[in-house]
Design a protein around this motif. Structure first.
Motif, mmCIF file in Angstrom:
data_model
loop_
_atom_site.group_PDB
_atom_site.id
_atom_site.type_symbol
_atom_site.label_atom_id
_atom_site.label_comp_id
_atom_site.label_asym_id
_atom_site.label_seq_id
_atom_site.Cartn_x
_atom_site.Cartn_y
_atom_site.Cartn_z
ATOM 1 N N ARG A 31 0.824 -1.221 0.000
ATOM 2 C CA ARG A 31 0.000 0.000 0.000
ATOM 3 C C ARG A 31 0.852 1.262 0.000
ATOM 4 N N ALA A 32 2.168 1.115 0.146
ATOM 5 C CA ALA A 32 3.084 2.252 0.313
ATOM 6 C C ALA A 32 2.594 3.152 1.455
ATOM 7 N N GLY A 33 2.098 2.487 2.501
ATOM 8 C CA GLY A 33 1.686 3.224 3.685
ATOM 9 C C GLY A 33 0.298 3.832 3.594
ATOM 10 N N ASN A 34 -0.343 3.778 2.411
ATOM 11 C CA ASN A 34 -1.713 4.311 2.289
ATOM 12 C C ASN A 34 -2.690 3.390 3.024
ATOM 13 N N PRO A 35 -3.855 3.926 3.432
ATOM 14 C CA PRO A 35 -4.850 3.044 4.056
ATOM 15 C C PRO A 35 -5.639 2.239 3.020
ATOM 16 N N THR A 36 -5.356 2.453 1.728
ATOM 17 C CA THR A 36 -6.141 1.821 0.655
ATOM 18 C C THR A 36 -5.338 0.757 -0.075
ATOM 19 N N VAL A 37 -6.061 -0.111 -0.818
ATOM 20 C CA VAL A 37 -5.388 -1.114 -1.655
ATOM 21 C C VAL A 37 -6.010 -1.104 -3.055
ATOM 22 N N ALA A 38 -5.171 -1.352 -4.063
ATOM 23 C CA ALA A 38 -5.632 -1.405 -5.461
ATOM 24 C C ALA A 38 -5.772 -2.865 -5.880
ATOM 25 N N LEU A 39 -6.909 -3.214 -6.485
ATOM 26 C CA LEU A 39 -7.221 -4.612 -6.808
ATOM 27 C C LEU A 39 -7.660 -4.764 -8.258
ATOM 28 N N ARG A 40 -7.232 -5.890 -8.848
ATOM 29 C CA ARG A 40 -7.651 -6.152 -10.230
ATOM 30 C C ARG A 40 -7.651 -7.643 -10.500
ATOM 31 N N CYS A 41 -8.649 -8.092 -11.261
ATOM 32 C CA CYS A 41 -8.690 -9.481 -11.719
ATOM 33 C C CYS A 41 -8.412 -9.449 -13.226
ATOM 34 N N PRO A 42 -7.233 -9.916 -13.655
ATOM 35 C CA PRO A 42 -6.853 -9.789 -15.067
ATOM 36 C C PRO A 42 -7.569 -10.805 -15.962
ATOM 37 N N ASN A 43 -7.808 -10.406 -17.204
ATOM 38 C CA ASN A 43 -8.498 -11.288 -18.141
ATOM 39 C C ASN A 43 -7.481 -11.937 -19.084
ATOM 40 N N HIS A 44 -6.777 -12.936 -18.539
ATOM 41 C CA HIS A 44 -5.779 -13.636 -19.354
ATOM 42 C C HIS A 44 -5.644 -15.050 -18.817
ATOM 43 N N GLN A 45 -5.698 -16.012 -19.723
ATOM 44 C CA GLN A 45 -5.670 -17.424 -19.309
ATOM 45 C C GLN A 45 -4.471 -17.743 -18.402
ATOM 46 N N ILE A 46 -3.280 -17.277 -18.785
ATOM 47 C CA ILE A 46 -2.081 -17.619 -18.005
ATOM 48 C C ILE A 46 -2.124 -16.949 -16.628
ATOM 49 N N ALA A 47 -2.495 -15.654 -16.612
ATOM 50 C CA ALA A 47 -2.562 -14.922 -15.337
ATOM 51 C C ALA A 47 -3.575 -15.581 -14.399
ATOM 52 N N LEU A 48 -4.733 -15.956 -14.938
ATOM 53 C CA LEU A 48 -5.778 -16.542 -14.092
ATOM 54 C C LEU A 48 -5.371 -17.925 -13.589
ATOM 55 N N GLU A 49 -4.740 -18.711 -14.462
ATOM 56 C CA GLU A 49 -4.279 -20.043 -14.023
ATOM 57 C C GLU A 49 -3.232 -19.909 -12.921
ATOM 58 N N LEU A 50 -2.336 -18.938 -13.104
ATOM 59 C CA LEU A 50 -1.284 -18.716 -12.105
ATOM 60 C C LEU A 50 -1.898 -18.291 -10.770
ATOM 61 N N LEU A 51 -2.833 -17.324 -10.832
ATOM 62 C CA LEU A 51 -3.465 -16.819 -9.597
ATOM 63 C C LEU A 51 -4.250 -17.917 -8.887
ATOM 64 N N THR A 52 -4.967 -18.733 -9.662
ATOM 65 C CA THR A 52 -5.766 -19.797 -9.065
ATOM 66 C C THR A 52 -4.847 -20.860 -8.446
ATOM 67 N N SER A 53 -3.793 -21.230 -9.151
ATOM 68 C CA SER A 53 -2.878 -22.258 -8.633
ATOM 69 C C SER A 53 -2.095 -21.742 -7.433
ATOM 70 N N PHE A 54 -1.699 -20.489 -7.474
ATOM 71 C CA PHE A 54 -0.947 -19.917 -6.342
ATOM 72 C C PHE A 54 -1.854 -19.796 -5.118
ATOM 73 N N ASP A 55 -3.143 -19.550 -5.399
ATOM 74 C CA ASP A 55 -4.156 -19.493 -4.349
ATOM 75 C C ASP A 55 -3.943 -18.323 -3.389
ATOM 76 N N GLY A 56 -3.682 -17.151 -3.969
ATOM 77 C CA GLY A 56 -3.543 -15.930 -3.165
ATOM 78 C C GLY A 56 -3.287 -14.765 -4.099
ATOM 79 N N PRO A 57 -3.312 -13.532 -3.571
ATOM 80 C CA PRO A 57 -3.083 -12.368 -4.426
ATOM 81 C C PRO A 57 -1.618 -12.202 -4.808
ATOM 82 N N LEU A 58 -1.378 -11.722 -6.011
ATOM 83 C CA LEU A 58 -0.019 -11.416 -6.466
ATOM 84 C C LEU A 58 0.113 -9.912 -6.666
ATOM 85 N N ALA A 59 1.111 -9.324 -6.011
ATOM 86 C CA ALA A 59 1.444 -7.927 -6.296
ATOM 87 C C ALA A 59 2.148 -7.941 -7.645
ATOM 88 N N ALA A 60 1.722 -7.074 -8.572
ATOM 89 C CA ALA A 60 2.337 -7.139 -9.908
ATOM 90 C C ALA A 60 2.246 -5.810 -10.646
#
Ligand code: AMP
Ligand code: MG
Length: 344
Positions: free
Chosen positions: A122-151
């Motif tokens: 968050r770089a010290g901010n009280p907020t967080v930025a979130l996104r669910c990407p629309n890409h087969q590889i990104a989604l497979e990676l996120l699902t298999s990793f089973d958690g959020p990825l900072a990217a």
């Protein structure tokens, strides 16, 4: 494929490139991420430099590899709305409506963060930025990793974002453990960012989803006008004046003046010069070295960074760009070009 280069920070210096569509590559990427390493992966916007988003030490490696100031917060990538909900204090109705319409897709939503989001993300901010990407590889990676990825984008800070694996390698060889090759990205520029932590919601970065589409759901948006002061740039670093910049000097010109500027420059310098125009209408003299981008905002966005990378690798020193049309659907291209240009 392996590629190594010296690294002043003492990190492991071998970058592996694997076919991201191969299941074994995803498994390898997950194991790199679990052991605290960095994996570059394709999304529909640009290639991201991913680390375990809930592990501060892993996330710190992103800042180190990119040379990114610690004041610039990162986007957490998620596989689903359920994961997003666990990362915010309250998942609001507006967030739900936006995610229903645009996720998976190139929209980043900012909300007050829950306690599990590390401060470094968050770089010290009280907020967080979130996104669910629309890409087969990104989604497979996120699902298999089973958690959020900072990217954030997989390039050194202020450089042009990568739309192909070789762009990542050119910028970060030896600083990223693994690159998942998914070919070229489709949208070609970074996500639209909307801040839902303030009322009315604010457009923090124009992107592939244009303000009109957002306003149909959230009502009138606040926007930054004109040049962004440094304090605001700290809230959204993509907004800082010089960003997305190629090595060449880039200037922007009205179509009617482009050829005159090109000819003047040609007479006064021995540098390698090129003009970039939109569509086929701008008439160029036969001696004018040029590239054409589509006169259509999505097509132009998709190829913009690839053209800038190509021109750099071909050794051009001066790029004269035609000014894009002034309509809202061209906002993201105009924004990226003005930040890539000298002087912001
Ligand atoms: P990039 O480096 O292209 O991935 O850019 C990430 C963008 O998300 C930057 O412009 C960040 O400022 C923005 N961002 C991430 N987290 C936040 C946050 N908590 N508040 C405002 N902007 C954010
Ligand atoms: Mg970036």
């Amino acid at each position: 494929m392996l590629n190594s280069s010296p690294n002043s920070n003492g990190r492991v210096c071998t970058t592996q490139i694997l076919d991201g569509f191969d299941r074994g590559s995803i498994d390898r990427a997950v194991s790199v991420l679990h052991s605290g390493g960095l994996v570059a992966f394709p999304t529909e916007t640009v290639y991201g430099l991913g680390a375990d988003g809930l592990n501060s030490e892993s996330v710190a490696k992103i800042f180190e590899a990119k040379g990114r100031p610690s004041t610039n917060p990162l986007i957490l990538h998620v596989s689903s709305i359920n994961v997003a909900e666990s990362l915010v204090r309250k998942w609001t109705d507006l967030a739900q409506k936006l995610a229903d319409k645009f996720w998976p897709g190139p929209l980043t939503i900012i909300l007050p963060a829950s306690g599990i989001v590390p401060e470094i993300v968050r770089a010290g901010n009280p907020t967080v930025a979130l996104r669910c990407p629309n890409h087969q590889i990104a989604l497979e990676l996120l699902t298999s990793f089973d958690g959020p990825l900072a990217a954030p984008s997989a390039n050194k800070t202020t450089e042009t974002s990568p739309t192909k694996p070789e762009h990542v390698l050119n910028s970060l060889a030896g600083k990223v453990d693994l690159i998942l090759d998914g070919g070229r990205t489709v949208a070609g520029i970074e996500s639209t960012i909307i801040n839902l932590a303030e009322t009315p919601p604010r457009l923090l970065r124009p992107g592939p989803i244009c303000p009109k589409e957002l306003e149909e759901i959230v009502g009138k948006l606040s926007r930054f006008e004109g040049t962004v002061p440094t304090e605001i740039a700290q809230i959204a670093p993509g907004m800082s004046q010089r960003h997305y910049a190629p090595k060449a000097r880039l200037t922007i010109h009205e179509a009617t003046e482009l050829v005159t500027h090109y000819n003047e420059l040609k007479q006064n310098t021995k540098e390698k010069i090129v003009a970039v125009v939109f569509g086929s209408e701008v008439a160029l003299p036969p001696n004018c070295d040029h590239r054409r981008l589509p006169l259509e905002p999505y097509g132009a966005s998709a190829r913009l960074y690839a053209v800038l990378h190509d021109l750099d690798s071909q050794g051009y020193q001066e790029v004269l760009f035609q000014k894009p049309p002034l309509t809202e659907d061209w906002l993201a291209v105009t924004d990226r070009l003005s930040r890539a240009a000298d002087g912001g």
